[in-house]
Design a protein around this motif. Structure first.
Motif, PDB file in Angstrom:
ATOM      1  N   GLN A 156       0.850  -1.193   0.000  1.00 36.32           N
ATOM      2  CA  GLN A 156       0.000   0.000   0.000  1.00 36.32           C
ATOM      3  C   GLN A 156       0.878   1.233   0.000  1.00 36.32           C
ATOM      4  O   GLN A 156       0.804   2.069   0.889  1.00 36.32           O
ATOM      5  CB  GLN A 156      -0.920   0.006   1.221  1.00 36.32           C
ATOM      6  CG  GLN A 156      -1.863  -1.174   1.249  1.00 36.32           C
ATOM      7  CD  GLN A 156      -2.987  -0.991   2.249  1.00 36.32           C
ATOM      8  OE1 GLN A 156      -3.111   0.016   2.926  1.00 36.32           O
ATOM      9  NE2 GLN A 156      -3.847  -1.999   2.331  1.00 36.32           N
ATOM     10  N   SER A 172      -9.354   1.840   6.979  1.00 30.13           N
ATOM     11  CA  SER A 172      -9.181   1.081   8.226  1.00 30.13           C
ATOM     12  C   SER A 172      -8.683   1.913   9.417  1.00 30.13           C
ATOM     13  O   SER A 172      -9.039   1.590  10.559  1.00 30.13           O
ATOM     14  CB  SER A 172      -8.253  -0.116   7.990  1.00 30.13           C
ATOM     15  OG  SER A 172      -8.732  -0.879   6.911  1.00 30.13           O
ATOM     16  N   GLN A 175     -11.074   2.661  12.112  1.00 33.49           N
ATOM     17  CA  GLN A 175     -11.310   1.625  13.133  1.00 33.49           C
ATOM     18  C   GLN A 175     -10.546   1.975  14.405  1.00 33.49           C
ATOM     19  O   GLN A 175     -11.115   2.004  15.497  1.00 33.49           O
ATOM     20  CB  GLN A 175     -10.752   0.272  12.674  1.00 33.49           C
ATOM     21  CG  GLN A 175     -11.537  -0.453  11.627  1.00 33.49           C
ATOM     22  CD  GLN A 175     -10.952  -1.867  11.446  1.00 33.49           C
ATOM     23  OE1 GLN A 175     -10.365  -2.431  12.372  1.00 33.49           O
ATOM     24  NE2 GLN A 175     -11.134  -2.421  10.260  1.00 33.49           N
ATOM     25  N   GLN A 210     -13.362   3.796  -0.253  1.00 35.26           N
ATOM     26  CA  GLN A 210     -13.667   2.543   0.432  1.00 35.26           C
ATOM     27  C   GLN A 210     -14.752   2.781   1.478  1.00 35.26           C
ATOM     28  O   GLN A 210     -14.993   3.912   1.882  1.00 35.26           O
ATOM     29  CB  GLN A 210     -12.426   2.018   1.183  1.00 35.26           C
ATOM     30  CG  GLN A 210     -11.322   1.510   0.290  1.00 35.26           C
ATOM     31  CD  GLN A 210     -10.182   0.894   1.107  1.00 35.26           C
ATOM     32  OE1 GLN A 210      -9.962   1.252   2.258  1.00 35.26           O
ATOM     33  NE2 GLN A 210      -9.459  -0.029   0.493  1.00 35.26           N
ATOM     34  N   PHE A 250      -4.997 -10.412   6.038  1.00 28.72           N
ATOM     35  CA  PHE A 250      -4.879  -8.976   6.303  1.00 28.72           C
ATOM     36  C   PHE A 250      -4.190  -8.854   7.646  1.00 28.72           C
ATOM     37  O   PHE A 250      -4.479  -9.642   8.560  1.00 28.72           O
ATOM     38  CB  PHE A 250      -6.263  -8.301   6.360  1.00 28.72           C
ATOM     39  CG  PHE A 250      -6.991  -8.332   5.047  1.00 28.72           C
ATOM     40  CD1 PHE A 250      -6.609  -7.502   3.996  1.00 28.72           C
ATOM     41  CD2 PHE A 250      -8.062  -9.201   4.851  1.00 28.72           C
ATOM     42  CE1 PHE A 250      -7.287  -7.536   2.780  1.00 28.72           C
ATOM     43  CE2 PHE A 250      -8.741  -9.233   3.646  1.00 28.72           C
ATOM     44  CZ  PHE A 250      -8.343  -8.406   2.605  1.00 28.72           C
ATOM     45  N   THR A 253      -6.590  -8.427  10.856  1.00 29.72           N
ATOM     46  CA  THR A 253      -7.633  -9.397  11.222  1.00 29.72           C
ATOM     47  C   THR A 253      -7.043 -10.796  11.275  1.00 29.72           C
ATOM     48  O   THR A 253      -6.094 -11.113  10.568  1.00 29.72           O
ATOM     49  CB  THR A 253      -8.799  -9.379  10.199  1.00 29.72           C
ATOM     50  OG1 THR A 253      -8.266  -9.307   8.879  1.00 29.72           O
ATOM     51  CG2 THR A 253      -9.727  -8.196  10.429  1.00 29.72           C
ATOM     52  N   GLY A 284     -12.914  -7.508   1.619  1.00 24.29           N
ATOM     53  CA  GLY A 284     -12.021  -8.166   2.568  1.00 24.29           C
ATOM     54  C   GLY A 284     -12.612  -8.053   3.958  1.00 24.29           C
ATOM     55  O   GLY A 284     -13.288  -7.084   4.284  1.00 24.29           O
ATOM     56  N   CYS A 285     -12.346  -9.078   4.796  1.00 22.46           N
ATOM     57  CA  CYS A 285     -12.957  -9.040   6.131  1.00 22.46           C
ATOM     58  C   CYS A 285     -12.208  -9.959   7.082  1.00 22.46           C
ATOM     59  O   CYS A 285     -11.288 -10.672   6.683  1.00 22.46           O
ATOM     60  CB  CYS A 285     -14.420  -9.473   6.047  1.00 22.46           C
ATOM     61  SG  CYS A 285     -14.620 -11.106   5.305  1.00 22.46           S
ATOM     62  N   GLY A 286     -12.592  -9.957   8.334  1.00 19.46           N
ATOM     63  CA  GLY A 286     -11.969 -10.859   9.295  1.00 19.46           C
ATOM     64  C   GLY A 286     -12.324 -10.474  10.717  1.00 19.46           C
ATOM     65  O   GLY A 286     -13.023  -9.490  10.964  1.00 19.46           O
ATOM     66  N   GLY A 309     -13.779  -4.325   4.705  1.00 16.40           N
ATOM     67  CA  GLY A 309     -13.492  -3.152   3.886  1.00 16.40           C
ATOM     68  C   GLY A 309     -13.892  -3.445   2.459  1.00 16.40           C
ATOM     69  O   GLY A 309     -13.566  -4.500   1.917  1.00 16.40           O
TER      70      GLY A 309
HETATM   71  N1  DAH Z   1      -8.169  -2.152   4.251  1.00 18.37           N
HETATM   72  C1  DAH Z   1      -8.189  -3.293   3.368  1.00 18.37           C
HETATM   73  C2  DAH Z   1      -7.658  -2.890   2.010  1.00 18.37           C
HETATM   74  O1  DAH Z   1      -7.583  -1.733   1.722  1.00 18.37           O
HETATM   75  C3  DAH Z   1      -9.573  -3.833   3.255  1.00 18.37           C
HETATM   76  C4  DAH Z   1     -10.001  -4.519   4.496  1.00 18.37           C
HETATM   77  C5  DAH Z   1      -9.807  -5.883   4.630  1.00 18.37           C
HETATM   78  C6  DAH Z   1     -10.528  -3.839   5.564  1.00 18.37           C
HETATM   79  C7  DAH Z   1     -10.169  -6.536   5.762  1.00 18.37           C
HETATM   80  C8  DAH Z   1     -10.902  -4.503   6.734  1.00 18.37           C
HETATM   81  C9  DAH Z   1     -10.716  -5.861   6.803  1.00 18.37           C
HETATM   82  O2  DAH Z   1     -11.426  -3.879   7.763  1.00 18.37           O
HETATM   83  O3  DAH Z   1     -11.069  -6.500   7.939  1.00 18.37           O
HETATM   84  O4  DAH Z   1      -7.319  -3.744   1.247  1.00 18.37           O
END
Ligand code: DAH
Length: 339
Positions: A156, A172, A175, A210, A250, A253, A284-286, A309
Protein backbone atom coordinates in the motif's frame (compact mmCIF):
# COMPACT_ATOMS: atom_id res chain seq x y z
CA UNK A 1 -22.19 97.34 -6.97
CA UNK A 2 -25.46 96.49 -8.67
CA UNK A 3 -23.60 95.67 -11.87
CA UNK A 4 -21.13 93.52 -10.07
CA UNK A 5 -23.92 91.60 -8.41
CA UNK A 6 -25.77 91.21 -11.71
CA UNK A 7 -22.62 89.81 -13.28
CA UNK A 8 -22.05 87.32 -10.48
CA UNK A 9 -25.68 86.19 -10.70
CA UNK A 10 -25.63 85.82 -14.49
CA UNK A 11 -22.37 83.93 -14.39
CA UNK A 12 -23.70 81.59 -11.66
CA UNK A 13 -26.93 80.90 -13.53
CA UNK A 14 -25.03 80.18 -16.73
CA UNK A 15 -22.76 77.72 -15.00
CA UNK A 16 -25.71 76.02 -13.31
CA UNK A 17 -27.54 75.60 -16.58
CA UNK A 18 -24.58 74.06 -18.32
CA UNK A 19 -23.77 71.59 -15.55
CA UNK A 20 -24.60 67.94 -16.08
CA UNK A 21 -23.72 66.34 -12.75
CA UNK A 22 -24.83 66.68 -9.16
CA UNK A 23 -21.22 67.03 -8.05
CA UNK A 24 -20.76 69.96 -10.37
CA UNK A 25 -23.82 71.72 -8.84
CA UNK A 26 -22.29 71.35 -5.44
CA UNK A 27 -19.05 72.92 -6.63
CA UNK A 28 -21.01 75.89 -7.97
CA UNK A 29 -22.88 76.26 -4.69
CA UNK A 30 -19.59 76.40 -2.81
CA UNK A 31 -18.02 78.82 -5.33
CA UNK A 32 -20.85 81.35 -5.09
CA UNK A 33 -22.69 80.86 -1.82
CA UNK A 34 -20.04 79.21 0.32
CA UNK A 35 -18.12 80.89 3.14
CA UNK A 36 -15.45 82.05 0.72
CA UNK A 37 -17.88 82.30 -2.20
CA UNK A 38 -18.27 85.27 -4.50
CA UNK A 39 -21.61 86.45 -3.15
CA UNK A 40 -20.38 86.19 0.40
CA UNK A 41 -17.36 88.30 -0.45
CA UNK A 42 -19.72 91.06 -1.64
CA UNK A 43 -21.38 91.00 1.78
CA UNK A 44 -17.96 91.25 3.37
CA UNK A 45 -17.20 94.38 1.35
CA UNK A 46 -20.30 96.17 2.74
CA UNK A 47 -18.06 98.25 4.93
CA UNK A 48 -17.13 100.25 1.80
CA UNK A 49 -20.79 101.02 1.06
CA UNK A 50 -22.30 104.16 2.45
CA UNK A 51 -24.62 103.48 5.40
CA UNK A 52 -27.75 104.69 3.52
CA UNK A 53 -27.11 102.28 0.68
CA UNK A 54 -26.34 99.30 2.85
CA UNK A 55 -29.95 98.05 3.25
CA UNK A 56 -30.45 98.24 -0.50
CA UNK A 57 -27.26 96.40 -1.31
CA UNK A 58 -28.06 93.85 1.36
CA UNK A 59 -31.47 93.30 -0.20
CA UNK A 60 -29.84 92.87 -3.63
CA UNK A 61 -27.37 90.29 -2.32
CA UNK A 62 -30.21 88.37 -0.69
CA UNK A 63 -32.28 88.45 -3.87
CA UNK A 64 -29.33 87.19 -5.94
CA UNK A 65 -28.72 84.47 -3.40
CA UNK A 66 -32.38 83.40 -3.50
CA UNK A 67 -32.37 83.25 -7.28
CA UNK A 68 -29.17 81.22 -7.42
CA UNK A 69 -30.46 78.86 -4.74
CA UNK A 70 -33.74 78.35 -6.54
CA UNK A 71 -31.91 77.64 -9.79
CA UNK A 72 -29.60 75.18 -8.05
CA UNK A 73 -32.57 73.35 -6.55
CA UNK A 74 -34.46 73.24 -9.81
CA UNK A 75 -31.45 71.96 -11.77
CA UNK A 76 -30.72 69.39 -9.09
CA UNK A 77 -34.23 67.97 -9.44
CA UNK A 78 -34.02 67.85 -13.21
CA UNK A 79 -30.64 66.10 -13.09
CA UNK A 80 -31.79 63.60 -10.48
CA UNK A 81 -34.82 62.70 -12.59
CA UNK A 82 -32.64 62.28 -15.66
CA UNK A 83 -30.25 59.98 -13.84
CA UNK A 84 -33.14 57.88 -12.53
CA UNK A 85 -34.65 57.56 -15.97
CA UNK A 86 -31.35 56.49 -17.47
CA UNK A 87 -30.92 53.90 -14.73
CA UNK A 88 -34.37 52.48 -15.37
CA UNK A 89 -33.72 52.31 -19.07
CA UNK A 90 -30.47 50.46 -18.45
CA UNK A 91 -32.11 47.98 -16.09
CA UNK A 92 -35.05 47.19 -18.26
CA UNK A 93 -35.78 43.44 -18.53
CA UNK A 94 -36.83 42.14 -21.89
CA UNK A 95 -39.33 39.42 -20.96
CA UNK A 96 -39.50 38.24 -24.57
CA UNK A 97 -35.86 37.03 -24.56
CA UNK A 98 -35.43 33.23 -24.39
CA UNK A 99 -34.61 32.01 -20.87
CA UNK A 100 -31.11 30.88 -19.93
CA UNK A 101 -31.20 27.15 -19.21
CA UNK A 102 -29.49 26.17 -15.99
CA UNK A 103 -27.61 22.91 -16.24
CA UNK A 104 -28.80 20.27 -13.83
CA UNK A 105 -26.19 17.69 -12.87
CA UNK A 106 -26.74 14.10 -11.81
CA UNK A 107 -25.80 11.97 -8.83
CA UNK A 108 -22.51 10.14 -9.32
CA UNK A 109 -22.60 6.30 -9.43
CA UNK A 110 -20.25 6.33 -6.40
CA UNK A 111 -22.72 8.52 -4.52
CA UNK A 112 -25.65 6.31 -5.47
CA UNK A 113 -23.74 3.18 -4.44
CA UNK A 114 -22.70 4.78 -1.14
CA UNK A 115 -26.26 5.81 -0.35
CA UNK A 116 -27.30 2.21 -0.91
CA UNK A 117 -24.51 0.83 1.31
CA UNK A 118 -25.32 3.35 4.05
CA UNK A 119 -29.03 2.57 3.83
CA UNK A 120 -28.33 -1.15 4.34
CA UNK A 121 -26.00 -0.74 7.32
CA UNK A 122 -27.90 2.08 9.01
CA UNK A 123 -30.90 -0.24 8.73
CA UNK A 124 -28.92 -2.80 10.76
CA UNK A 125 -28.17 -0.20 13.45
CA UNK A 126 -24.73 0.97 12.31
CA UNK A 127 -23.43 4.49 12.74
CA UNK A 128 -21.70 6.34 9.89
CA UNK A 129 -18.34 7.73 11.06
CA UNK A 130 -15.79 9.81 9.17
CA UNK A 131 -12.02 10.07 9.53
CA UNK A 132 -9.27 12.26 8.10
CA UNK A 133 -7.90 11.71 4.58
CA UNK A 134 -4.51 13.01 5.71
CA UNK A 135 -3.59 10.50 8.38
CA UNK A 136 -0.78 9.63 10.75
CA UNK A 137 1.35 6.77 9.53
CA UNK A 138 0.74 5.35 13.00
CA UNK A 139 -3.04 5.03 12.47
CA UNK A 140 -2.80 4.01 8.83
CA UNK A 141 -0.26 1.26 9.56
CA UNK A 142 1.20 0.73 13.04
CA UNK A 143 -2.02 0.53 15.07
CA UNK A 144 -3.39 -1.83 12.42
CA UNK A 145 -0.61 -4.29 13.14
CA UNK A 146 1.60 -3.19 10.23
CA UNK A 147 4.81 -2.21 12.08
CA UNK A 148 7.40 0.22 10.68
CA UNK A 149 9.63 -1.42 8.07
CA UNK A 150 7.23 -4.33 7.63
CA UNK A 151 7.10 -5.55 4.01
CA UNK A 152 3.25 -5.36 4.11
CA UNK A 153 3.68 -1.59 3.89
CA UNK A 154 4.96 -2.07 0.37
CA UNK A 155 1.58 -3.30 -0.90
CA UNK A 156 0.00 0.00 0.00
CA UNK A 157 2.57 2.52 -1.11
CA UNK A 158 1.22 6.02 -0.84
CA UNK A 159 2.00 9.72 -0.79
CA UNK A 160 3.91 10.94 2.23
CA UNK A 161 3.38 14.45 3.58
CA UNK A 162 6.38 13.82 5.84
CA UNK A 163 7.76 10.71 7.45
CA UNK A 164 4.91 10.55 10.00
CA UNK A 165 1.94 11.72 7.91
CA UNK A 166 0.48 10.05 4.82
CA UNK A 167 -2.52 10.26 2.54
CA UNK A 168 -4.41 7.28 4.01
CA UNK A 169 -4.23 4.12 1.91
CA UNK A 170 -7.39 2.63 3.41
CA UNK A 171 -10.33 3.60 5.59
CA UNK A 172 -9.18 1.08 8.23
CA UNK A 173 -7.44 3.76 10.39
CA UNK A 174 -10.95 4.97 11.30
CA UNK A 175 -11.31 1.63 13.13
CA UNK A 176 -8.37 2.52 15.37
CA UNK A 177 -9.68 6.05 15.94
CA UNK A 178 -13.16 4.77 16.87
CA UNK A 179 -11.82 2.10 19.24
CA UNK A 180 -9.58 4.63 20.97
CA UNK A 181 -12.57 6.79 21.83
CA UNK A 182 -13.40 3.90 24.18
CA UNK A 183 -17.18 3.84 23.69
CA UNK A 184 -18.22 0.21 23.37
CA UNK A 185 -19.98 -1.62 21.83
CA UNK A 186 -19.23 -0.34 18.31
CA UNK A 187 -21.27 -0.79 15.17
CA UNK A 188 -19.98 1.57 12.53
CA UNK A 189 -19.22 2.04 8.87
CA UNK A 190 -16.81 4.65 7.60
CA UNK A 191 -16.87 5.69 3.96
CA UNK A 192 -14.21 7.90 2.42
CA UNK A 193 -11.49 8.68 -0.05
CA UNK A 194 -8.21 6.77 0.02
CA UNK A 195 -4.94 7.08 -1.90
CA UNK A 196 -2.24 4.85 -3.32
CA UNK A 197 0.62 5.59 -5.63
CA UNK A 198 -0.94 3.55 -8.44
CA UNK A 199 -0.86 4.24 -12.17
CA UNK A 200 -4.21 5.06 -13.75
CA UNK A 201 -5.79 2.23 -15.76
CA UNK A 202 -9.21 0.61 -16.21
CA UNK A 203 -9.16 -0.81 -12.67
CA UNK A 204 -6.72 1.47 -10.79
CA UNK A 205 -6.60 5.07 -9.71
CA UNK A 206 -4.31 6.93 -7.29
CA UNK A 207 -7.44 8.07 -5.49
CA UNK A 208 -10.54 5.96 -4.89
CA UNK A 209 -13.09 5.23 -2.16
CA UNK A 210 -13.67 2.54 0.43
CA UNK A 211 -16.25 1.77 3.06
CA UNK A 212 -14.88 0.34 6.27
CA UNK A 213 -17.00 -1.60 8.73
CA UNK A 214 -16.37 -2.45 12.37
CA UNK A 215 -18.41 -4.30 14.96
CA UNK A 216 -17.17 -4.83 18.52
CA UNK A 217 -19.23 -6.31 21.31
CA UNK A 218 -19.28 -9.22 23.74
CA UNK A 219 -19.57 -12.63 22.06
CA UNK A 220 -19.11 -11.48 18.47
CA UNK A 221 -18.07 -14.46 16.33
CA UNK A 222 -17.25 -15.27 12.74
CA UNK A 223 -20.89 -16.37 12.41
CA UNK A 224 -21.98 -12.76 13.03
CA UNK A 225 -19.56 -11.62 10.33
CA UNK A 226 -20.91 -14.16 7.85
CA UNK A 227 -24.54 -13.44 8.60
CA UNK A 228 -24.09 -9.68 8.38
CA UNK A 229 -22.12 -9.66 5.14
CA UNK A 230 -24.40 -12.26 3.51
CA UNK A 231 -27.38 -10.04 4.30
CA UNK A 232 -25.48 -7.04 2.93
CA UNK A 233 -24.81 -8.91 -0.34
CA UNK A 234 -28.45 -9.96 -0.68
CA UNK A 235 -29.69 -6.42 -0.15
CA UNK A 236 -27.15 -4.97 -2.54
CA UNK A 237 -27.27 -7.53 -5.37
CA UNK A 238 -30.61 -9.27 -4.90
CA UNK A 239 -32.30 -11.94 -2.77
CA UNK A 240 -30.79 -14.84 -4.74
CA UNK A 241 -27.19 -13.77 -4.08
CA UNK A 242 -24.97 -16.39 -2.43
CA UNK A 243 -21.68 -15.64 -0.69
CA UNK A 244 -18.44 -17.55 -0.34
CA UNK A 245 -15.54 -16.84 2.00
CA UNK A 246 -11.98 -17.60 0.90
CA UNK A 247 -9.13 -17.59 3.44
CA UNK A 248 -6.90 -14.57 2.96
CA UNK A 249 -4.44 -12.46 4.90
CA UNK A 250 -4.88 -8.98 6.30
CA UNK A 251 -2.51 -7.82 9.05
CA UNK A 252 -5.29 -6.39 11.22
CA UNK A 253 -7.63 -9.40 11.22
CA UNK A 254 -7.17 -13.02 12.25
CA UNK A 255 -8.61 -15.09 10.69
CA UNK A 256 -9.07 -13.07 7.53
CA UNK A 257 -11.09 -13.77 4.42
CA UNK A 258 -12.18 -12.40 1.11
CA UNK A 259 -15.86 -12.61 0.31
CA UNK A 260 -17.15 -13.46 -3.15
CA UNK A 261 -20.76 -13.08 -4.28
CA UNK A 262 -22.44 -15.34 -6.81
CA UNK A 263 -22.50 -13.60 -10.18
CA UNK A 264 -25.72 -11.58 -10.32
CA UNK A 265 -25.48 -11.53 -14.10
CA UNK A 266 -25.53 -15.27 -14.79
CA UNK A 267 -26.68 -16.45 -11.38
CA UNK A 268 -23.46 -18.44 -10.89
CA UNK A 269 -23.39 -20.43 -14.13
CA UNK A 270 -20.37 -18.54 -15.42
CA UNK A 271 -20.32 -15.70 -17.91
CA UNK A 272 -18.08 -13.01 -19.34
CA UNK A 273 -18.95 -10.79 -16.39
CA UNK A 274 -17.57 -13.21 -13.77
CA UNK A 275 -14.86 -14.48 -16.12
CA UNK A 276 -16.59 -17.85 -16.27
CA UNK A 277 -16.16 -18.58 -12.56
CA UNK A 278 -19.70 -17.78 -11.37
CA UNK A 279 -18.23 -15.72 -8.50
CA UNK A 280 -17.21 -12.08 -8.08
CA UNK A 281 -14.79 -10.91 -5.38
CA UNK A 282 -16.34 -8.11 -3.40
CA UNK A 283 -14.62 -7.35 -0.07
CA UNK A 284 -12.02 -8.17 2.57
CA UNK A 285 -12.96 -9.04 6.13
CA UNK A 286 -11.97 -10.86 9.29
CA UNK A 287 -12.02 -10.99 13.09
CA UNK A 288 -10.18 -8.01 14.60
CA UNK A 289 -6.62 -9.05 15.55
CA UNK A 290 -5.93 -9.03 19.32
CA UNK A 291 -2.81 -6.89 18.68
CA UNK A 292 -5.05 -4.19 17.18
CA UNK A 293 -7.33 -4.36 20.22
CA UNK A 294 -4.34 -4.01 22.54
CA UNK A 295 -2.90 -1.05 20.65
CA UNK A 296 -6.28 0.70 20.62
CA UNK A 297 -7.14 0.04 24.26
CA UNK A 298 -9.90 -2.56 23.89
CA UNK A 299 -10.07 -5.29 26.54
CA UNK A 300 -9.45 -8.58 24.72
CA UNK A 301 -10.87 -10.61 27.59
CA UNK A 302 -14.30 -9.02 27.27
CA UNK A 303 -14.63 -8.09 23.65
CA UNK A 304 -14.31 -9.57 20.19
CA UNK A 305 -15.18 -8.05 16.87
CA UNK A 306 -15.18 -8.25 13.11
CA UNK A 307 -14.21 -5.79 10.41
CA UNK A 308 -14.53 -5.47 6.68
CA UNK A 309 -13.49 -3.15 3.89
CA UNK A 310 -15.14 -2.75 0.53
CA UNK A 311 -14.17 -0.65 -2.49
CA UNK A 312 -16.93 1.73 -3.42
CA UNK A 313 -15.87 2.03 -7.06
CA UNK A 314 -15.86 -1.73 -7.29
CA UNK A 315 -19.49 -1.86 -6.22
CA UNK A 316 -20.47 0.96 -8.57
CA UNK A 317 -18.65 -0.66 -11.52
CA UNK A 318 -20.26 -4.05 -10.85
CA UNK A 319 -23.74 -2.81 -10.07
CA UNK A 320 -23.95 -0.52 -13.07
CA UNK A 321 -21.86 -2.71 -15.40
CA UNK A 322 -19.27 -0.03 -16.11
CA UNK A 323 -16.13 -1.59 -17.56
CA UNK A 324 -13.61 1.23 -17.10
CA UNK A 325 -13.02 2.98 -13.79
CA UNK A 326 -11.70 6.09 -15.55
CA UNK A 327 -15.25 6.86 -16.71
CA UNK A 328 -16.15 7.46 -13.07
CA UNK A 329 -13.65 10.31 -12.78
CA UNK A 330 -14.48 12.17 -15.97
CA UNK A 331 -17.73 13.52 -14.54
CA UNK A 332 -19.33 13.79 -17.95
CA UNK A 333 -23.04 14.33 -17.22
CA UNK A 334 -24.01 12.45 -20.39
CA UNK A 335 -22.36 9.42 -18.76
CA UNK A 336 -23.65 10.13 -15.26
CA UNK A 337 -27.27 10.54 -16.38
CA UNK A 338 -27.45 6.84 -17.23
CA UNK A 339 -27.57 5.75 -13.59
N1 DAH B 1 -8.17 -2.15 4.25
C1 DAH B 1 -8.19 -3.29 3.37
C2 DAH B 1 -7.66 -2.89 2.01
O1 DAH B 1 -7.58 -1.73 1.72
C3 DAH B 1 -9.57 -3.83 3.26
C4 DAH B 1 -10.00 -4.52 4.50
C5 DAH B 1 -9.81 -5.88 4.63
C6 DAH B 1 -10.53 -3.84 5.56
C7 DAH B 1 -10.17 -6.54 5.76
C8 DAH B 1 -10.90 -4.50 6.73
C9 DAH B 1 -10.72 -5.86 6.80
O2 DAH B 1 -11.43 -3.88 7.76
O3 DAH B 1 -11.07 -6.50 7.94
O4 DAH B 1 -7.32 -3.74 1.25
Amino acid sequence: MREKLEKIKEEALKQIESSDALDRLNEIRVAYLGKKGELTSVLKSMKDVSPEDRPKVGQMVNDARAIIEAKLEETKNILARKIREEQMKAEVIDVTLPAKKSNVGHSHPNAIALEEVERIFVGMGYEVVEGPEIEYDEYNFTKLNIPPNHPAKDEQDTFYINKDIVLRTQTSPVQARTMEKGKLPIRMISPGRVFRSDEVDATHSPSFHQVEGLVIDKNITFADLKGTLAEFARELFGEETKVKFRPHHFPFTEPSAEMDVSCFKCGGKGCRFCKGTGWIEILGCGMVHPHVFEMCGVDTETYTGFAFGVGLERIALLKYEIDDMRLLYENDVRFLRQF
